[in-house]
Design a protein around this motif. Structure first.
Motif, PDB file in Angstrom:
ATOM      1  N   UNK A 279     -25.727 -39.594  19.939  1.00 29.31           N
ATOM      2  CA  UNK A 279     -24.747 -39.878  20.845  1.00 29.31           C
ATOM      3  C   UNK A 279     -24.170 -41.098  20.799  1.00 29.31           C
ATOM      4  N   UNK A 280     -24.795 -42.046  20.668  1.00 32.12           N
ATOM      5  CA  UNK A 280     -24.222 -43.290  20.492  1.00 32.12           C
ATOM      6  C   UNK A 280     -23.286 -43.608  19.427  1.00 32.12           C
ATOM      7  N   UNK A 281     -23.568 -42.940  18.185  1.00 34.41           N
ATOM      8  CA  UNK A 281     -22.671 -43.025  17.062  1.00 34.41           C
ATOM      9  C   UNK A 281     -21.565 -42.306  16.950  1.00 34.41           C
ATOM     10  N   UNK A 282     -21.168 -41.410  17.907  1.00 36.23           N
ATOM     11  CA  UNK A 282     -20.088 -40.637  18.111  1.00 36.23           C
ATOM     12  C   UNK A 282     -19.457 -40.697  19.516  1.00 36.23           C
ATOM     13  N   UNK A 283     -19.888 -41.670  20.310  1.00 39.47           N
ATOM     14  CA  UNK A 283     -19.702 -41.981  21.767  1.00 39.47           C
ATOM     15  C   UNK A 283     -18.234 -42.771  21.866  1.00 39.47           C
ATOM     16  N   UNK A 284     -17.171 -42.640  21.087  1.00 43.45           N
ATOM     17  CA  UNK A 284     -16.016 -43.222  21.310  1.00 43.45           C
ATOM     18  C   UNK A 284     -14.985 -42.617  20.722  1.00 43.45           C
ATOM     19  N   UNK A 285     -13.770 -42.739  20.872  1.00 43.99           N
ATOM     20  CA  UNK A 285     -12.646 -42.163  19.972  1.00 43.99           C
ATOM     21  C   UNK A 285     -12.569 -42.728  18.747  1.00 43.99           C
ATOM     22  N   UNK A 286     -12.597 -44.075  18.469  1.00 47.05           N
ATOM     23  CA  UNK A 286     -12.576 -44.612  17.288  1.00 47.05           C
ATOM     24  C   UNK A 286     -13.640 -44.247  16.436  1.00 47.05           C
ATOM     25  N   UNK A 287     -15.002 -44.268  16.933  1.00 43.05           N
ATOM     26  CA  UNK A 287     -15.969 -43.486  16.008  1.00 43.05           C
ATOM     27  C   UNK A 287     -15.820 -42.127  15.431  1.00 43.05           C
ATOM     28  N   UNK A 288     -15.306 -41.369  16.603  1.00 42.59           N
ATOM     29  CA  UNK A 288     -14.699 -39.948  16.097  1.00 42.59           C
ATOM     30  C   UNK A 288     -13.682 -40.162  15.053  1.00 42.59           C
ATOM     31  N   UNK A 289     -12.761 -40.821  15.090  1.00 45.69           N
ATOM     32  CA  UNK A 289     -11.696 -41.114  14.031  1.00 45.69           C
ATOM     33  C   UNK A 289     -12.419 -41.294  12.767  1.00 45.69           C
ATOM     34  N   UNK A 298     -14.675 -39.797   0.996  1.00 43.53           N
ATOM     35  CA  UNK A 298     -15.212 -40.942   1.288  1.00 43.53           C
ATOM     36  C   UNK A 298     -14.394 -42.217   1.196  1.00 43.53           C
ATOM     37  N   UNK A 299     -14.562 -43.155   1.940  1.00 41.24           N
ATOM     38  CA  UNK A 299     -13.815 -44.342   2.012  1.00 41.24           C
ATOM     39  C   UNK A 299     -14.630 -45.518   2.254  1.00 41.24           C
ATOM     40  N   UNK A 300     -13.947 -46.774   1.875  1.00 42.33           N
ATOM     41  CA  UNK A 300     -14.409 -47.811   1.743  1.00 42.33           C
ATOM     42  C   UNK A 300     -14.335 -48.494   3.308  1.00 42.33           C
ATOM     43  N   UNK A 301     -14.969 -49.571   3.714  1.00 39.63           N
ATOM     44  CA  UNK A 301     -14.510 -50.112   5.060  1.00 39.63           C
ATOM     45  C   UNK A 301     -13.233 -50.671   4.767  1.00 39.63           C
ATOM     46  N   UNK A 302     -12.752 -51.204   3.996  1.00 42.21           N
ATOM     47  CA  UNK A 302     -11.269 -51.798   3.915  1.00 42.21           C
ATOM     48  C   UNK A 302     -10.234 -50.764   4.150  1.00 42.21           C
ATOM     49  N   UNK A 303     -10.679 -49.591   3.345  1.00 42.49           N
ATOM     50  CA  UNK A 303      -9.656 -48.281   3.385  1.00 42.49           C
ATOM     51  C   UNK A 303      -9.682 -47.947   4.829  1.00 42.49           C
ATOM     52  N   UNK A 304     -10.821 -47.733   5.556  1.00 42.35           N
ATOM     53  CA  UNK A 304     -10.861 -47.451   6.973  1.00 42.35           C
ATOM     54  C   UNK A 304     -10.162 -48.203   7.692  1.00 42.35           C
ATOM     55  N   UNK A 305     -10.399 -49.316   7.635  1.00 46.19           N
ATOM     56  CA  UNK A 305      -9.533 -50.405   8.510  1.00 46.19           C
ATOM     57  C   UNK A 305      -8.029 -50.395   8.249  1.00 46.19           C
ATOM     58  N   UNK A 306      -7.571 -50.521   7.035  1.00 48.65           N
ATOM     59  CA  UNK A 306      -6.329 -49.987   6.813  1.00 48.65           C
ATOM     60  C   UNK A 306      -5.514 -48.706   7.639  1.00 48.65           C
ATOM     61  N   UNK A 307      -6.200 -47.662   7.285  1.00 48.76           N
ATOM     62  CA  UNK A 307      -5.952 -46.479   7.731  1.00 48.76           C
ATOM     63  C   UNK A 307      -5.607 -46.485   9.173  1.00 48.76           C
ATOM     64  N   UNK A 308      -7.057 -46.948   9.942  1.00 45.93           N
ATOM     65  CA  UNK A 308      -7.097 -46.909  11.262  1.00 45.93           C
ATOM     66  C   UNK A 308      -6.364 -48.132  11.945  1.00 45.93           C
ATOM     67  N   UNK A 309      -6.058 -49.345  11.092  1.00 41.96           N
ATOM     68  CA  UNK A 309      -5.378 -50.439  11.827  1.00 41.96           C
ATOM     69  C   UNK A 309      -6.300 -51.034  12.765  1.00 41.96           C
ATOM     70  N   UNK A 310      -7.513 -51.228  12.388  1.00 36.97           N
ATOM     71  CA  UNK A 310      -8.718 -51.961  12.918  1.00 36.97           C
ATOM     72  C   UNK A 310      -9.347 -53.076  12.299  1.00 36.97           C
ATOM     73  N   UNK A 311      -9.830 -54.048  12.701  1.00 39.49           N
ATOM     74  CA  UNK A 311     -10.283 -55.058  12.022  1.00 39.49           C
ATOM     75  C   UNK A 311     -11.673 -54.476  11.246  1.00 39.49           C
ATOM     76  N   UNK A 312     -11.650 -54.880  10.061  1.00 44.16           N
ATOM     77  CA  UNK A 312     -12.958 -54.503   9.000  1.00 44.16           C
ATOM     78  C   UNK A 312     -14.353 -54.857   9.675  1.00 44.16           C
TER      79      UNK A 312
END
Length: 364
Positions: A279-289, A298-312
């Protein structure tokens, strides 16, 4: 699912990983169906499933059981592929027909035949198969190996087709039940590994496992022995279907041991620590995204950060929680780490929640 062992015994074994895999369990269940007398715990279930098969399905099951040595060869293939890329049963089944043919046969033969030998045999040069090789003396006959190589494409298609039907009509429903209970077993295995250490834990996997100063030995019908220096890491896959058999596999320095477990009976549902992590791992909109992105590929941390526009660093924090909940699995590819979404583990947690809130029979 993946859990790192205690590094305190790194001098003995570099790492010990404990995994739970619906794909391994699916193939293990087929092994049980092919030899129900050896697995009395599942005999009633086996009788029910086999009797429900129509004549065509039963004939195909018997044929595939025979050519795969009661599904043992496919279990070795799954062990080999599991280290690289299995994130859902459906994708795995679909990949059987598309995977490189050398990779397929290399995995089927448990990595005991050199890739070049497999490649040349697939190209029609079956004489490259050394009949004196230990694999043909103790593991699979050279006649069976030649037949599998000659019929490789047809075998892949038939296995993929059968597994697709079996998953959809039989095992996906069973996994909804046993997957929930195996999550509890996985937590118990994690605690046991932490309490007794890697070497004792490996011994505890089966009474026929003997760890010596320079080797680990398996006292099977055909005894197996591997030098410690040849083992880079140990993977233990827990299975409700495998006992009392001892099944092991060692490919490219990765030693895989199937550990039989007894599923806990649930007279009442208990809320475990694992469901709280979920529940903690899915408990925010960003986690679900993040999970939606990883479900796509599959994606790297960098790819996720660029796609979601969030800091790595923020992505890494979320991924850490998802790893604790066994929802993602990191896979190193050259110098990058790709995260895979473990869909069946996600579904097992949802089933766990559904059971918690399921009304009692009298309330319905």
């Amino acid at each position: 699912m993946l859990i790192k062992g205690d590094a305190s015994e790194a001098s003995s074994f570099r790492s010990v990983e404990i995994k739970l895999s619906p794909v391994v369990e699916m193939v293990s269940s087929l092994h049980v169906l092919a030899s129900p007398d050896i697995h009395p715990t599942w005999k009633g279930w086996s009788t029910s499933i086999l009797s429900s098969m129509d004549a065509v399905s039963r004939e195909e099951f018997d044929f595939l059981s025979n050519i795969t040595m009661q599904w043992n060869l496919l279990m070795d293939f799954v062990c080999y592929i599991e280290r690289h890329n299995i994130d859902s049963a459906e994708r795995f089944i679909a990949s059987i027909e598309t995977i490189d043919r050398v990779d397929f046969m290399y995995g089927i033969f448990s990595g005991l035949l050199p890739r070049q030998t497999v490649k040349e045999a697939l190209e029609g040069n079956l004489e490259t198969l050394d009949t004196n090789s230990p694999i043909f003396r103790h593991y699979v006959s050279v006649e069976r190996a030649r037949w599998l190589i000659e019929h490789e494409k047809d075998v892949r298609t038939r296995i993929s087709t059968f597994l697709k039907v079996y998953w959809e009509q039989v095992f996906s429903r069973l996994w909804q039940d046993i997957g929930v209970r195996e999550l509890d077993c996985l937590a118990d295995e994690r605690r046991l590994l932490g309490q007794i250490g890697a070497e004792s834990y490996i011994r505890n996997c089966h009474p026929q496992i003997v760890i010596e100063q320079g080797a680990i030995r398996f006292e099977k019908q055909v005894e197996l022995s591997y030098r410690r220096t040849d083992i880079e890491n140990v993977v233990v896959i827990i299975s409700a279907f495998i006992a009392p058999d001892l099944m092991v596999n060692c490919v490219e320095g990765c030693l895989t041991i199937y550990k039989g477990i007894s599923l806990p009976l649930r007279s009442s549902v208990e809320v475990s620590e694992e469901i709280a992590l979920f529940l903690k791992a899915i408990g925010s909109p960003m986690k679900l995204r993040i999970l939606i992105e990883l479900q796509a590929s599959p994606k790297t941390t960098k790819e996720l950060a660029e796609t979601l526009r969030v800091a790595p660093s923020s992505i890494s924090a979320h991924l850490h929680q998802m790893r604790e909940a066994e929802l993602v699995y990191p896979q190193r590819v050259q110098n990058a780490v790709y995260y895979r979404f473990l869909n069946e583990n996600y579904q097992a947690n949802l089933a766990y929640l559904a059971r918690i809130f399921e009304p009692e029979p009298s309330e319905r």
